[in-house]
Design an enzyme around this catalytic site. Structure first.
Site: not given
Ligand code: 2M8
Length: 430
Positions: A28, A34-35, A105, A167, A200, A351, A394
């Protein structure tokens, strides 16, 4: 504990990119909404100034309609490092200053702003931190409660699984099944370069995420209730909104505004949560599918999140559910994201069962809010033990405690700092 604190600080420094912090450097590589709020809640113990900048960077990307986008793209990171990247979202249609996504978010931001202020009020006042953020946070909540009240019942709707923050939750399986996936060969997933496919979302579900995002984009991100193929009233988003309105009341007092409308909105959202989403038989809140017009029977940690809401009338019943075999409080690592006894439970898939630090932290706050102090302390210990053994992962498998997903994950490190700092329930609360 000093070692753990130092290690958490190293993660946050490693993931800092100028004025903001990425959730994880490879998986990411941009700023997530929200992070960043959770990151600020940890950074405030290290540098209240840096925590303020984290929130200011995010709110600097707010859209004119009030929405805070779920990703603010880092211009120094190649556009194809994450999919969907800036070219996909085409945010210039609505926002031309910085590249962002067009979805949102959960609203943790007002809470993060208030607690960041409390970490060093004199410094925050000198920088007019809350004076500058208050109108932006008001616009954000107005967007949620006006434009996003798609069901007309006083709750904000989530129009994409990515908006829920959870997600790949089993709760989205049935509503998503109505959506035709974009074929996997029409785009290139980047997440699988950095994480195992067995942890995933499947290609079909990813294709559905892409379809929903592209449809919303092609409608110019208009929030027309009739146009959405996926629209959910989610207890996590709305619980956080109620908590955020309580924080807004505290912020309003600090900036010489009227706290009363915020307290009224907090009470209205709390009422709507209990009338529209509470399942008394199951003792948990359920998501409501606005397209299928019914609640969704899956029991997830989102349904426990209203525990964090001050004055929630069914808090003790929620704590009983937390302690039951479905969530195993005190007997498993942290709080599982999904019912341990359900057929769809998976301890490893994103999740669909693993325990996450941010949702466990929300439950920890809730236990303290409702004076279940022994349970709160045990959960805090379990979170710190988990991170000491598994590292700043994570998420973890609730039954084995094995660390999964990205390494050196920012909100895990940030909330570890918060747990280490918050020794008593009399700590900084709104
Ligand atoms: C995850 O979500 C992103 C898309 O927004 C992904 O899967 O690519 C989720 O865990 C989300 O809650 C979190 O904010 C994000 C970045 O940590 O990753």
């Amino acid at each position: 504990m000093t070692d753990l604190r130092d290690a958490a600080i190293r993660v946050l420094i490693g993931n800092a990119r100028g004025l903001s912090t990425v959730p994880a450097s490879r998986l990411y590589p941009h700023q997530w909404s929200w992070d960043s709020a959770f990151i600020a809640l940890g950074l405030r113990h290290l540098s209240p100034h840096r925590a303020q900048l984290e929130l200011e960077a995010l709110l600097g990307a707010q859209w004119a309609d009030g929405r805070i986008p779920h990703i603010v793209f880092d211009p120094a990171t190649p556009a194809d490092a994450y999919f969907p990247g800036p070219d996909f979202w085409q945010p210039h249609r609505r926002h031309d200053r910085v590249a962002t996504s067009g979805i949102i978010q959960p609203p943790v931001h007002a809470l993060a702003a208030w607690e960041t202020f409390l970490a060093d009020p004199a410094h925050a006042r000198r920088r007019s931190f809350l004076d500058r953020l208050y109108p932006r946070l008001q616009a954000w909540h107005r967007y949620l409660l006006n434009d996003r009240d798609l069901g007309g019942g006083g709750l904000a709707a989530t129009v994409h699984p990515w908006e829920s923050g959870m997600d790949n939750s089993p709760a989205w399986d049935a509503p998503l099944a109505r959506i035709t996936p974009v074929p996997a060969d029409a785009y290139r997933r980047r997440d699988l370069d950095h994480a195992g496919a067995d942890q995933r979302p499947t290609d079909d579900d990813y294709g559905r995420y892409v379809r929903l995002a592209a449809d919303y984009r092609d409608r110019g991100y208009a929030d027309d209730a009739a146009a959405f193929g996926f629209a959910i009233e989610d207890p996590l988003t709305n619980a956080l909104l109620a908590v955020a309105e309580h924080a807004m009341a505290a912020i309003a007092k600090e900036v010489d505004a009227d706290p009363q409308p915020h307290l009224e909105r907090a009470a209205a959202v709390t009422d709507a949560l209990t009338t529209r989403l509470w399942d008394p038989q199951a003792g948990i809140f359920l998501a409501r599918d606005l397209v299928g017009s019914d609640t969704i029977g899956h029991h997830t940690v989102a349904g426990l999140a209203p525990l964090a809401v001050p004055g929630l009338p069914v808090a003790d019943r929620l704590v009983a559910t937390l302690r039951s075999d479905r969530f195993g409080l005190g007997r498993v690592a942290m709080v599982p994201s999904y019912d341990l006894t359900a057929a769809e439970y998976s301890g490893t898939r994103y999740w669909r069962g693993p325990s996450w630090f941010n949702t466990s932290w929300i439950i920890w706050r809730g236990l303290r809010e409702h004076s279940h102090l022994r349970d709160a302390d045990r959960l805090r210990d379990s979170m710190l033990d988990t991170v000491a053994t598994a590292g700043f992962r994570e998420y973890v498998d609730p039954l084995s405690g094995r660390g999964l997903g990205a390494d050196d994950f920012s909100w895990t490190a940030a909330l570890t700092l918060d747990l280490l700092a918050e020794q008593s329930p009399e700590g900084s609360r709104c």
